[in-house]
Design a protein around this motif. Sequence first.
Motif, mmCIF file in Angstrom:
data_model
loop_
_atom_site.group_PDB
_atom_site.id
_atom_site.type_symbol
_atom_site.label_atom_id
_atom_site.label_comp_id
_atom_site.label_asym_id
_atom_site.label_seq_id
_atom_site.Cartn_x
_atom_site.Cartn_y
_atom_site.Cartn_z
ATOM 1 N N GLU A 219 35.197 97.135 -0.804
ATOM 2 C CA GLU A 219 34.653 96.970 -2.076
ATOM 3 C C GLU A 219 33.393 96.540 -2.390
ATOM 4 N N LEU A 220 32.350 97.200 -2.581
ATOM 5 C CA LEU A 220 31.054 96.473 -2.869
ATOM 6 C C LEU A 220 30.984 95.230 -3.673
ATOM 7 N N PRO A 221 30.480 94.383 -3.072
ATOM 8 C CA PRO A 221 30.474 93.084 -3.963
ATOM 9 C C PRO A 221 29.340 93.190 -4.896
ATOM 10 N N LYS A 222 29.317 92.489 -6.031
ATOM 11 C CA LYS A 222 28.119 92.463 -6.733
ATOM 12 C C LYS A 222 26.895 91.627 -6.103
ATOM 13 N N VAL A 223 27.269 90.739 -5.523
ATOM 14 C CA VAL A 223 26.322 89.501 -4.649
ATOM 15 C C VAL A 223 26.870 89.491 -3.322
ATOM 16 N N ASN A 224 25.697 89.114 -2.429
ATOM 17 C CA ASN A 224 26.219 88.751 -1.066
ATOM 18 C C ASN A 224 26.765 89.898 -0.467
ATOM 19 N N LEU A 225 26.336 91.077 -0.342
ATOM 20 C CA LEU A 225 26.778 92.078 0.211
ATOM 21 C C LEU A 225 26.900 92.055 1.814
ATOM 22 N N SER A 226 25.623 91.663 2.190
ATOM 23 C CA SER A 226 25.625 91.479 3.861
ATOM 24 C C SER A 226 26.562 90.467 4.314
ATOM 25 N N GLN A 227 26.599 89.347 3.657
ATOM 26 C CA GLN A 227 27.581 88.560 4.095
ATOM 27 C C GLN A 227 29.136 88.743 4.235
ATOM 28 N N SER A 228 29.321 89.457 2.821
ATOM 29 C CA SER A 228 30.709 90.039 2.718
ATOM 30 C C SER A 228 31.099 91.288 3.860
ATOM 31 N N LEU A 229 30.086 92.142 4.089
ATOM 32 C CA LEU A 229 30.179 93.103 4.927
ATOM 33 C C LEU A 229 30.139 92.644 6.360
#
Length: 316
Positions: A219-229
Amino acid sequence: MIKIRDVAKKAGVSVSTASRALNNNTRISAATKVKIKKIADELGYLPNYNAKNLTLGKANVVGVIFPPAAEDSQDNPFYIDMLRGINDELLLHNFVLSVAMGATDKKLLQNVKSMVQQAKIKSFVVLYTDSNDLVTKYLRQQQLNFVVIGQPESGSADRFVDNNNVAAGQAATDYLIQNFAVKDPLFVQSEYGWQYEVNRRQGYETSMRQNGFTPIIFELPKVNLSQSLARFLAANQQIDAVISTDDLGFISFYRAWQTIRPQNEVPAICFNRSSLINLLGRKIATVDMLPKKLGSGAAELLFEQQSQKIIEYKIN
């Protein structure tokens, strides 16, 4: 501007007779109706629908309702194409469109209520479906004429236009498996959980199950996409393809992917076929959901007695 008295004068009839003929009054003979309508067309006469409808307590306007909590909806090419389709159909009926937006469901509902109560708008196209939606609940309570785009929430009898997103999700997954021999395609969706995403994911999971593979969801997060991915990919290094429920979402995902795995380009497919995909500089397979046809189909239903329309999709 040509007025109805100009039509009546050329036809040699009274203004009231011309008006009744143009409104298909049963007291006027068929021959007279044909004659007067032909003269009206030749003169370029356009009825004053606004005045007529205000007399009836309604406006010749259709409200188009964007999804709540989607701040970039108005910039999404998918919605813009749907608006084009809606507008093209409304012009055939001498109607125009008015847009309702809101950052939250409550603000959106307030906007819609103003359209109904102040602008006398009685017909709507809702560009989304969602469970327990305040807006469609209000439209039902007011017994208004409306059509939703997407599968209606379970148990409702809402009229709708859809692509069969379950079948599209399965077809997209089958396409990658059959053409690229992948075994671990990742399914990317937003955090909003819109009904079309739920349905496309169902199709993806069906294909994965039929092929004996295990679904992988991000699920694409609203913030900190690179870190989550980065954390997600570290735990799922086997991913060998990507399926995204939305082209704009895929663009965000792919840019983050490139920072983490710059040398690892995998087969990908996304929905909606926006020209923005070309900005990535690589070939991406797309599922064209034909948004313009979705829009025109929804607008058509407003003037028909049908309960639903199914629009086909295309894989390119």
